[in-house]
Every structure is written in C-alpha cells, then in structure tokens.
Design a protein around this motif. Structure first.
Motif, PDB file in Angstrom:
ATOM      1  N   GLY A  39       0.825  -1.205   0.000  1.00 30.49           N
ATOM      2  CA  GLY A  39       0.000   0.000   0.000  1.00 30.49           C
ATOM      3  C   GLY A  39       0.856   1.251   0.000  1.00 30.49           C
ATOM      4  O   GLY A  39       0.544   2.238  -0.678  1.00 30.49           O
ATOM      5  N   SER A  40       1.948   1.211   0.734  1.00 32.13           N
ATOM      6  CA  SER A  40       2.876   2.337   0.756  1.00 32.13           C
ATOM      7  C   SER A  40       3.488   2.551  -0.627  1.00 32.13           C
ATOM      8  O   SER A  40       3.529   3.678  -1.129  1.00 32.13           O
ATOM      9  CB  SER A  40       3.976   2.060   1.793  1.00 32.13           C
ATOM     10  OG  SER A  40       4.871   3.128   1.871  1.00 32.13           O
ATOM     11  N   LEU A  41       3.937   1.465  -1.241  1.00 27.38           N
ATOM     12  CA  LEU A  41       4.508   1.576  -2.584  1.00 27.38           C
ATOM     13  C   LEU A  41       3.472   2.052  -3.604  1.00 27.38           C
ATOM     14  O   LEU A  41       3.788   2.837  -4.503  1.00 27.38           O
ATOM     15  CB  LEU A  41       5.077   0.224  -3.031  1.00 27.38           C
ATOM     16  CG  LEU A  41       6.316  -0.272  -2.292  1.00 27.38           C
ATOM     17  CD1 LEU A  41       6.735  -1.641  -2.828  1.00 27.38           C
ATOM     18  CD2 LEU A  41       7.459   0.724  -2.400  1.00 27.38           C
ATOM     19  N   LEU A  42       2.241   1.596  -3.451  1.00 28.15           N
ATOM     20  CA  LEU A  42       1.173   2.016  -4.357  1.00 28.15           C
ATOM     21  C   LEU A  42       0.952   3.521  -4.278  1.00 28.15           C
ATOM     22  O   LEU A  42       0.792   4.188  -5.309  1.00 28.15           O
ATOM     23  CB  LEU A  42      -0.124   1.275  -4.042  1.00 28.15           C
ATOM     24  CG  LEU A  42      -1.340   1.672  -4.871  1.00 28.15           C
ATOM     25  CD1 LEU A  42      -1.112   1.387  -6.349  1.00 28.15           C
ATOM     26  CD2 LEU A  42      -2.574   0.947  -4.370  1.00 28.15           C
ATOM     27  N   HIS A  43       0.996   4.071  -3.081  1.00 25.03           N
ATOM     28  CA  HIS A  43       0.793   5.512  -2.937  1.00 25.03           C
ATOM     29  C   HIS A  43       1.940   6.302  -3.564  1.00 25.03           C
ATOM     30  O   HIS A  43       1.719   7.378  -4.128  1.00 25.03           O
ATOM     31  CB  HIS A  43       0.564   5.888  -1.474  1.00 25.03           C
ATOM     32  CG  HIS A  43      -0.830   5.605  -1.035  1.00 25.03           C
ATOM     33  ND1 HIS A  43      -1.248   4.343  -0.716  1.00 25.03           N
ATOM     34  CD2 HIS A  43      -1.903   6.403  -0.917  1.00 25.03           C
ATOM     35  CE1 HIS A  43      -2.534   4.379  -0.402  1.00 25.03           C
ATOM     36  NE2 HIS A  43      -2.951   5.625  -0.519  1.00 25.03           N
ATOM     37  N   ILE A  44       3.132   5.771  -3.501  1.00 29.04           N
ATOM     38  CA  ILE A  44       4.261   6.424  -4.177  1.00 29.04           C
ATOM     39  C   ILE A  44       4.089   6.323  -5.692  1.00 29.04           C
ATOM     40  O   ILE A  44       4.319   7.291  -6.421  1.00 29.04           O
ATOM     41  CB  ILE A  44       5.602   5.813  -3.709  1.00 29.04           C
ATOM     42  CG1 ILE A  44       5.826   6.179  -2.228  1.00 29.04           C
ATOM     43  CG2 ILE A  44       6.760   6.290  -4.577  1.00 29.04           C
ATOM     44  CD1 ILE A  44       6.949   5.444  -1.556  1.00 29.04           C
ATOM     45  N   ALA A  45       3.635   5.163  -6.160  1.00 28.92           N
ATOM     46  CA  ALA A  45       3.402   4.988  -7.598  1.00 28.92           C
ATOM     47  C   ALA A  45       2.320   5.935  -8.107  1.00 28.92           C
ATOM     48  O   ALA A  45       2.421   6.456  -9.224  1.00 28.92           O
ATOM     49  CB  ALA A  45       3.024   3.538  -7.891  1.00 28.92           C
ATOM     50  N   ILE A  46       1.305   6.170  -7.301  1.00 32.26           N
ATOM     51  CA  ILE A  46       0.234   7.087  -7.687  1.00 32.26           C
ATOM     52  C   ILE A  46       0.788   8.499  -7.873  1.00 32.26           C
ATOM     53  O   ILE A  46       0.441   9.187  -8.834  1.00 32.26           O
ATOM     54  CB  ILE A  46      -0.912   7.064  -6.650  1.00 32.26           C
ATOM     55  CG1 ILE A  46      -1.642   5.713  -6.717  1.00 32.26           C
ATOM     56  CG2 ILE A  46      -1.879   8.223  -6.860  1.00 32.26           C
ATOM     57  CD1 ILE A  46      -2.577   5.453  -5.542  1.00 32.26           C
ATOM     58  N   ILE A  47       1.658   8.899  -6.967  1.00 35.91           N
ATOM     59  CA  ILE A  47       2.279  10.230  -7.083  1.00 35.91           C
ATOM     60  C   ILE A  47       3.065  10.319  -8.393  1.00 35.91           C
ATOM     61  O   ILE A  47       2.936  11.288  -9.144  1.00 35.91           O
ATOM     62  CB  ILE A  47       3.194  10.516  -5.878  1.00 35.91           C
ATOM     63  CG1 ILE A  47       2.369  10.605  -4.600  1.00 35.91           C
ATOM     64  CG2 ILE A  47       4.017  11.792  -6.101  1.00 35.91           C
ATOM     65  CD1 ILE A  47       3.193  10.560  -3.328  1.00 35.91           C
ATOM     66  N   ILE A  48       3.855   9.295  -8.664  1.00 34.50           N
ATOM     67  CA  ILE A  48       4.670   9.284  -9.879  1.00 34.50           C
ATOM     68  C   ILE A  48       3.781   9.194 -11.120  1.00 34.50           C
ATOM     69  O   ILE A  48       4.044   9.857 -12.126  1.00 34.50           O
ATOM     70  CB  ILE A  48       5.675   8.105  -9.828  1.00 34.50           C
ATOM     71  CG1 ILE A  48       6.685   8.337  -8.696  1.00 34.50           C
ATOM     72  CG2 ILE A  48       6.382   7.934 -11.173  1.00 34.50           C
ATOM     73  CD1 ILE A  48       7.531   7.125  -8.362  1.00 34.50           C
ATOM     74  N   GLY A  49       2.710   8.395 -11.034  1.00 37.10           N
ATOM     75  CA  GLY A  49       1.818   8.189 -12.172  1.00 37.10           C
ATOM     76  C   GLY A  49       1.010   9.409 -12.566  1.00 37.10           C
ATOM     77  O   GLY A  49       0.592   9.537 -13.709  1.00 37.10           O
ATOM     78  N   GLY A  50       0.786  10.296 -11.618  1.00 35.93           N
ATOM     79  CA  GLY A  50       0.109  11.543 -11.935  1.00 35.93           C
ATOM     80  C   GLY A  50      -1.409  11.481 -11.896  1.00 35.93           C
ATOM     81  O   GLY A  50      -1.995  10.564 -11.314  1.00 35.93           O
TER      82      GLY A  50
END
Length: 149
Positions: free
Chosen positions: A15-26
């Motif tokens: 879940g933590s990694l997913l939230h970082i990916a969301i930031i990067i994904g835009g």
C-alpha cells in the motif's frame, strides 16, 4: 502465528509503494486509485498537495508494516506496540466492513463514481489487512503484551 503479521506487513508495505506509484503516475493514477477528481485536478495543475497527502499515507502504511514486523518479533519491539497494533487492526476492519455494508445501504455517490468492483475489492483488501493484524495480535498476545525491559 508470525505469518499473520508478516502477511499484514507485506500488504501495508505494498500500500505504501502504491501511494508512491500514484504520485509518480500523476492525475490518471489519482483517478484510478479512487483519490477523487479534485486531487487529480490539483495534481494536473502542478499543486504539491496531492503528492504531500500521498507521501503522508505512504509513511503511515510503512509505519504500520514496521509495527506488524515488530509484533511478529522480526524487528525490535516498537513503542506502544500493543496499542498501535490494536488500533491498526480495528481501523482496517472498520474500513473494510464499512466498504461492504454502509455505502450499499445508502447508495453513496462516492461508491457509484468509483465503481462497485473497485469499492468491493479495496474493501476486501482493507478487511484482509485488518483480520491479519487481528490474527497476529491474538496469536502473539503474550509477546506483544510483555513489558519491555
């Protein structure tokens, strides 16, 4: 049973990694993740607010992972271990249960906008996390309750 805490730690770390990916994904990722159109628009306009919120959530979930690993005895005992594990389990179980029952009873526009499958699957993940923490608490009660010396 340490496996319950390890399972919970893995899920919350993901879940933590997913939230970082969301930031990067835009913006598109904000929409797809259920963060809402408002955060997606803010991200699209260059606001740092959505990234800030995402990083806070990523840090919280990372902390939860560390508490699960501490409850499993894999890392040292963290402060307020029993209290935090109980709060994390309760919060996740409530969110998971809420996702299955409350919105369907009240025909929530938020659920409709995200899609029922997204809402049900995310609720199932929350419930799985909460139940894994609860199972870990139950099976490791004597360890997490022992006073640190």
């Amino acid at each position: 049973m340490k496996q319950s805490f390890i399972f919970g730690a893995v899920l919350t770390f993901l879940g933590s990694l997913l939230h970082i990916a969301i930031i990067i994904g835009g913006p598109d990722w904000y929409l797809a993740s259920g963060a809402g159109e408002n955060l997606a628009k803010q991200a699209e306009s260059g606001s740092m607010y959505p990234a800030f919120v995402g990083l806070i959530l990523a840090c919280i979930f990372l902390g939860w992972s560390l508490y699960a690993l501490s409850g499993a005895g894999i890392i040292r005992k963290l402060p307020f271990l029993k209290l935090f594990l109980i709060l994390i389990a309760a919060l996740c179980i409530i969110r998971g249960s809420y996702g299955f029952f409350i919105p369907m009873l009240f025909d929530s526009p938020y659920v409709v906008s995200l899609g029922i499958w997204f809402w049900v699957s995310s609720s199932a993940v929350w419930l799985a996390i909460g139940l894994s923490y609860a199972a870990g608490i139950r099976s490791n009660w004597s360890y997490i309750s022992a006073v640190k010396t």
